[in-house]
Enzyme design. Structure first.
Site, PDB file in Angstrom:
ATOM      1  N   CYS A 205      34.646  54.294  91.756  1.00 27.54           N
ATOM      2  CA  CYS A 205      36.208  54.721  91.142  1.00 27.54           C
ATOM      3  C   CYS A 205      37.190  54.665  92.162  1.00 27.54           C
ATOM      4  O   CYS A 205      38.480  54.760  91.643  1.00 27.54           O
ATOM      5  CB  CYS A 205      35.620  56.294  91.113  1.00 27.54           C
ATOM      6  SG  CYS A 205      34.151  56.578  90.047  1.00 27.54           S
TER       7      CYS A 205
ATOM      8  N   HIS B 186      42.223  59.661  89.931  1.00 26.03           N
ATOM      9  CA  HIS B 186      41.100  59.311  88.949  1.00 26.03           C
ATOM     10  C   HIS B 186      40.528  60.243  88.500  1.00 26.03           C
ATOM     11  O   HIS B 186      40.191  61.330  88.692  1.00 26.03           O
ATOM     12  CB  HIS B 186      40.148  58.696  89.963  1.00 26.03           C
ATOM     13  CG  HIS B 186      38.723  58.731  89.471  1.00 26.03           C
ATOM     14  ND1 HIS B 186      38.383  57.757  88.504  1.00 26.03           N
ATOM     15  CD2 HIS B 186      37.517  59.098  89.895  1.00 26.03           C
ATOM     16  CE1 HIS B 186      37.166  57.833  88.018  1.00 26.03           C
ATOM     17  NE2 HIS B 186      36.560  58.633  88.670  1.00 26.03           N
TER      18      HIS B 186
ATOM     19  N   ASN C 199      35.432  59.318  81.737  1.00 29.74           N
ATOM     20  CA  ASN C 199      35.589  58.653  83.287  1.00 29.74           C
ATOM     21  C   ASN C 199      35.161  57.322  83.239  1.00 29.74           C
ATOM     22  O   ASN C 199      34.303  56.739  82.714  1.00 29.74           O
ATOM     23  CB  ASN C 199      34.577  59.241  84.260  1.00 29.74           C
ATOM     24  CG  ASN C 199      34.306  58.815  85.512  1.00 29.74           C
ATOM     25  OD1 ASN C 199      35.136  57.777  85.762  1.00 29.74           O
ATOM     26  ND2 ASN C 199      33.993  59.374  86.396  1.00 29.74           N
TER      27      ASN C 199
HETATM   28  O1  UT7 Z   1      33.808  59.206  89.116  1.00 25.04           O
HETATM   29  C1  UT7 Z   1      32.923  58.979  90.101  1.00 25.04           C
HETATM   30  C2  UT7 Z   1      32.679  60.525  90.706  1.00 25.04           C
HETATM   31  N1  UT7 Z   1      31.902  61.411  89.825  1.00 25.04           N
HETATM   32  C3  UT7 Z   1      31.971  62.472  89.730  1.00 25.04           C
HETATM   33  O2  UT7 Z   1      33.192  63.024  90.437  1.00 25.04           O
HETATM   34  C4  UT7 Z   1      31.580  63.571  88.860  1.00 25.04           C
HETATM   35  C5  UT7 Z   1      31.151  65.057  89.969  1.00 25.04           C
HETATM   36  N2  UT7 Z   1      30.300  65.689  89.094  1.00 25.04           N
HETATM   37  C6  UT7 Z   1      30.323  66.390  87.685  1.00 25.04           C
HETATM   38  O3  UT7 Z   1      31.327  66.080  87.133  1.00 25.04           O
HETATM   39  C7  UT7 Z   1      29.414  66.917  87.403  1.00 25.04           C
HETATM   40  O4  UT7 Z   1      28.485  67.538  88.433  1.00 25.04           O
HETATM   41  C8  UT7 Z   1      28.832  66.888  85.974  1.00 25.04           C
HETATM   42  C9  UT7 Z   1      29.588  66.946  84.915  1.00 25.04           C
HETATM   43  C10 UT7 Z   1      28.186  65.485  86.167  1.00 25.04           C
HETATM   44  C11 UT7 Z   1      27.557  68.045  85.738  1.00 25.04           C
HETATM   45  O5  UT7 Z   1      28.002  69.281  85.757  1.00 25.04           O
HETATM   46  P1  UT7 Z   1      27.476  70.517  86.628  1.00 25.04           P
HETATM   47  O6  UT7 Z   1      28.275  71.943  86.247  1.00 25.04           O
HETATM   48  O7  UT7 Z   1      27.492  69.879  87.957  1.00 25.04           O
HETATM   49  O8  UT7 Z   1      26.102  70.543  86.121  1.00 25.04           O
HETATM   50  P2  UT7 Z   1      24.474  70.251  86.671  1.00 25.04           P
HETATM   51  O9  UT7 Z   1      24.194  68.890  87.012  1.00 25.04           O
HETATM   52  O10 UT7 Z   1      24.460  71.330  87.981  1.00 25.04           O
HETATM   53  O11 UT7 Z   1      23.604  70.747  85.637  1.00 25.04           O
HETATM   54  C12 UT7 Z   1      23.634  72.219  85.024  1.00 25.04           C
HETATM   55  C13 UT7 Z   1      22.482  72.306  83.740  1.00 25.04           C
HETATM   56  C14 UT7 Z   1      21.130  71.595  84.328  1.00 25.04           C
HETATM   57  O12 UT7 Z   1      20.193  72.251  83.569  1.00 25.04           O
HETATM   58  P3  UT7 Z   1      19.339  73.282  84.407  1.00 25.04           P
HETATM   59  O13 UT7 Z   1      18.780  72.635  85.430  1.00 25.04           O
HETATM   60  O14 UT7 Z   1      20.591  74.433  84.775  1.00 25.04           O
HETATM   61  O15 UT7 Z   1      18.459  73.872  83.253  1.00 25.04           O
HETATM   62  C15 UT7 Z   1      21.341  70.262  83.652  1.00 25.04           C
HETATM   63  O16 UT7 Z   1      20.056  69.660  83.460  1.00 25.04           O
HETATM   64  O17 UT7 Z   1      23.070  71.269  82.862  1.00 25.04           O
HETATM   65  C16 UT7 Z   1      21.949  70.314  82.351  1.00 25.04           C
HETATM   66  N3  UT7 Z   1      22.776  69.161  81.851  1.00 25.04           N
HETATM   67  C17 UT7 Z   1      23.273  69.015  80.757  1.00 25.04           C
HETATM   68  N4  UT7 Z   1      23.272  69.919  79.659  1.00 25.04           N
HETATM   69  C18 UT7 Z   1      23.687  69.390  78.431  1.00 25.04           C
HETATM   70  C19 UT7 Z   1      23.275  67.956  82.558  1.00 25.04           C
HETATM   71  N5  UT7 Z   1      23.728  67.262  81.866  1.00 25.04           N
HETATM   72  C20 UT7 Z   1      23.624  67.829  80.622  1.00 25.04           C
HETATM   73  C21 UT7 Z   1      24.430  67.246  79.336  1.00 25.04           C
HETATM   74  N6  UT7 Z   1      24.435  68.278  78.326  1.00 25.04           N
HETATM   75  N7  UT7 Z   1      25.049  66.150  79.291  1.00 25.04           N
END
Ligand code: UT7
Length: 350
Positions: A114, A277, A307
């Protein structure tokens, strides 16, 4: 004193739009989840068998070159940032040089995820400042959609990534105070694997803890670059600990933006536009809030493209310019954070 100015900007977004609802038909996700957690409404996917990072870059570069008032023959250096290259090697830089039938100029490929575009810009800037080159093409281009995990296991990453390309042409200027004022690059490899695609690779498990090392083979020519076990486990997709990346991103974005402003004795109120970004709308909003920026001081378009890693900043920069949000004399800050971790910023007086 020679500085480098942005003489032309271009972008190319593949035609095919993929909505959150379409993704929810192939994996366990929903429009509501994606919008709430990331702000993304849709992204674009390149045409398989017809497009690649290089062809997207070509389309973006054509526009940037034309807007700079030059031809491809005038380009004297290519710096190409991508993490989705057409080939493992050679890099996309030489493929782009070939597509344009450019002179036998140098072509450099950058692998800083990124932060790739900010790294690429900073390198181009150095070559302009020293008087080495006069028309440098700086590219960020990605075709993530060809290599994502569309099963539920990959949903946290797959829903955020999109395809696209952005390009700029950098040229020298001697106008006092115009151009790239400074660039600031950083890395911290302690968390290299937190956001990564490890296979295929040449590591043979060298970085894995003892209990996870691969079974050693006695065969003289072992199948270690990509092996059957990795294929069976689908261990060749990008992986991410999203929360860990998020936490670090919201710490490093403000820090590196302030580093650029402070170096130039400027303040956030001097900024006409921050082009971060486009990793996640919530990260952009956090940075805006932390830095007390008005809505008109930050550019966000992740809703439409997702992204696009190395392509996200040049696409956003181009779109901001096309919308008239960047005018001559404006102070523009580019800032990135991503896998590596790597992060950086560049301050430009347009
Ligand atoms: O560009 C390079 C740098 N990258 C970034 O900056 C990305 C930074 N991180 C993020 O943007 C976020 O962490 C994400 C968007 C990737 C994920 O969001 P989050 O609020 O951190 O969600 P999480 O990973 O804590 O997951 C929460 C829940 C989980 O379920 P449980 O364990 O609470 O039951 C995941 O399994 O959401 C679930 N989950 C989804 N549910 C529906 C993860 N991905 C999805 C999905 N749809 N696509």
């Amino acid at each position: 004193m020679i500085q480098s100015k942005v003489a032309g900007v271009g972008k190319y977004i593949p035609e095919k739009t993929v909505t959150n609802d379409e993704l929810s038909q192939i994996m366990d996700t929903s429009d509501a989840w994606i919008q709430e957690r990331t702000g993304i409404k849709e992204r674009h996917y390149a045409k398989r068998y017809e497009e690649s990072s290089t062809t997207l870059a070509y389309n973006a570069a054509k526009i940037a070159i034309e807007r700079a008032g030059i031809t491809a023959k005038d380009i004297d250096f290519i710096v190409f940032a991508t993490i989705t290259p057409d080939y493992y090697f050679p890099g996309c830089g030489v493929l782009l040089q070939r597509m344009f039938d450019m002179n036998e100029i140098p072509a450099l490929d950058i692998r800083n995820q990124c932060s790739g575009f900010v790294y690429a810009l900073s390198i181009a800037d150095q070559f302009i400042k020293t008087g080495t080159y006069k028309n440098v093409l700086v590219i960020g281009a990605e075709v993530h959609s060809f290599g994502l995990d569309f099963s539920n296991a990959g949903r946290n990453i797959t829903v955020i990534f999109g395809d696209g390309a952005g390009a700029i042409v950098l040229q020298p200027t001697e106008k006092p105070g115009q151009g790239v004022l400074s660039a600031h690059l950083h890395s911290d490899g302690k968390n290299a694997e937190i956001l990564s695609m490890l296979n295929p690779g040449f590591h043979c498990g060298v970085w894995l803890p003892e209990d996870q090392k691969p079974v050693k083979s006695d065969k003289p020519y072992a199948d270690v670059f990509i092996n059957q076990e990795q294929i069976a486990k689908h261990d060749f997709y990008p992986q991410m600990d999203g929360q860990a990346v998020f936490k670090k991103a919201v710490e490093k974005f403000p820090e590196v933006i302030m580093e650029a402003l402070t170096r130039n004795n400027l303040e956030t109120s001097d900024l006409a536009l921050l082009v971060p970004h486009q990793a996640n709308l919530r990260i952009c909003q956090f940075v805006q809030h932390k830095m007390k920026l008005r809505d008109d001081q930050i550019f966000v378009n992740i809703q439409k493209y997702g992204n696009t890693t190395a392509a996200s900043i040049p696409i956003a920069l181009c779109e901001a310019w096309e919308e008239g949000r960047i005018k001559e004399g404006d102070l523009v800050c580019l800032a990135s954070f991503g896998s590596g971790f790597t992060w950086g910023s560049a301050l430009i007086r347009w």
